[in-house]
Design a protein around this motif. Sequence first.
Motif, mmCIF file in Angstrom:
data_model
loop_
_atom_site.group_PDB
_atom_site.id
_atom_site.type_symbol
_atom_site.label_atom_id
_atom_site.label_comp_id
_atom_site.label_asym_id
_atom_site.label_seq_id
_atom_site.Cartn_x
_atom_site.Cartn_y
_atom_site.Cartn_z
ATOM 1 N N CYS A 54 0.846 -1.193 0.000
ATOM 2 C CA CYS A 54 0.000 0.000 0.000
ATOM 3 C C CYS A 54 0.884 1.246 0.000
ATOM 4 O O CYS A 54 1.931 1.282 0.652
ATOM 5 C CB CYS A 54 -0.919 0.018 1.224
ATOM 6 N N GLU A 76 -9.190 0.337 -2.341
ATOM 7 C CA GLU A 76 -9.228 1.377 -3.364
ATOM 8 C C GLU A 76 -7.962 1.384 -4.214
ATOM 9 O O GLU A 76 -8.010 1.666 -5.405
ATOM 10 C CB GLU A 76 -9.471 2.741 -2.716
ATOM 11 N N GLU A 77 -6.826 1.056 -3.609
ATOM 12 C CA GLU A 77 -5.597 0.988 -4.399
ATOM 13 C C GLU A 77 -5.649 -0.178 -5.381
ATOM 14 O O GLU A 77 -5.171 -0.068 -6.512
ATOM 15 C CB GLU A 77 -4.384 0.889 -3.475
ATOM 16 N N SER A 80 -7.945 0.894 -8.220
ATOM 17 C CA SER A 80 -7.275 1.853 -9.100
ATOM 18 C C SER A 80 -6.286 1.149 -10.020
ATOM 19 O O SER A 80 -6.220 1.443 -11.225
ATOM 20 C CB SER A 80 -6.544 2.902 -8.256
ATOM 21 N N SER A 136 -16.019 -1.714 -4.672
ATOM 22 C CA SER A 136 -15.539 -0.407 -5.114
ATOM 23 C C SER A 136 -16.268 -0.024 -6.397
ATOM 24 O O SER A 136 -17.255 -0.656 -6.782
ATOM 25 C CB SER A 136 -14.025 -0.450 -5.336
ATOM 26 N N TYR A 139 -12.572 3.126 -11.645
ATOM 27 C CA TYR A 139 -11.886 4.416 -11.671
ATOM 28 C C TYR A 139 -11.841 4.926 -13.099
ATOM 29 O O TYR A 139 -11.367 4.221 -13.998
ATOM 30 C CB TYR A 139 -10.458 4.266 -11.116
ATOM 31 N N ILE A 246 -8.228 7.693 -5.050
ATOM 32 C CA ILE A 246 -8.005 6.572 -4.134
ATOM 33 C C ILE A 246 -8.231 7.025 -2.700
ATOM 34 O O ILE A 246 -8.986 6.418 -1.929
ATOM 35 C CB ILE A 246 -6.561 6.036 -4.265
#
Length: 303
Positions: A54, A76-77, A80, A136, A139, A246
């Motif tokens: 992360c 979220e990472e 993305s 999520s 993106y 993010i």
Amino acid sequence: MTDLMEKTDPLARQTKKAAQLLVASARHSYDPMVDIDWEAPLEEGKWFLAEKRCSLYGTELWDTLSLEQKILVSREELASSVAMGVWTEHILLHLVSRYVYKRDVSTPQVQFALTEVADEVRHMIMFAKLVEKIGSEIYPTPEKTLKSGLVLKTFAPVPALWALILLTEEFFDRFQREQANDETLQPVVRSVARIHVVEEARHISFARTELERFVPTLSSFKLDLLRKFLANVVKSMREGRYNPLIYQRAGLDPKVAIAQAKASPYAKENAAYGAERIAAYYKKIGLIGGSSEKVWREAGWIS
């Protein structure tokens, strides 16, 4: 005699490799819609991206977050990076389609390239399903990236095609091999990583044979252009790593988070880990050198 021809004739070596990969594709291909259990529930307390991978890991901000917040950042990472993967796969299938357009469809090279297009389409859908599954949202691709992609997929020369394929796939493959075996991650993330690793291994192998055939034929001018092109890809991938959305979706101040993520003592370590194989290979075949090497170094992809 055949072995001697393969050693002295790059095209013969490439033809043999393509034929071998076609057989491997027939034996070891997956349908993510069937081979992944999308109905299985997520497991409480498991990560979506390994904690040490992360962007905020090792920062003061990271230490203030609860475990739930850290796992949300990892989600979220991952989402993305998957979105970047979807864009990359989309560009690559366009480029591979261009590669086969004027070539003989009866050759192993073209047939494997078509197989690769089919793989990439399945991977795009698999990544989209993964984002939905982990809770999520997709993106959006930045407008600047969309515009550059239109030019790239239409006009990029063949050597740039295989160099781009190898660069992006080697980098992400490095992390996905780790993900596939990491029991701290959500099972669905591990399943996606396993499928992608198996199928991308074939793409990586074919791209290497293509580059080893093309790169020695490039003039100094064209080689320099290709080096600069790849350096710009590295720069773009580094910038995409710190997408403000993010941190916003994870409930953090994007400006504060990005500043700390870029200053993390692990930022260059993770970048170097992902680039280790591809950087060594590109140095070996001459695709890192001159002014382009500085960009790779600044991004942390080489030391």
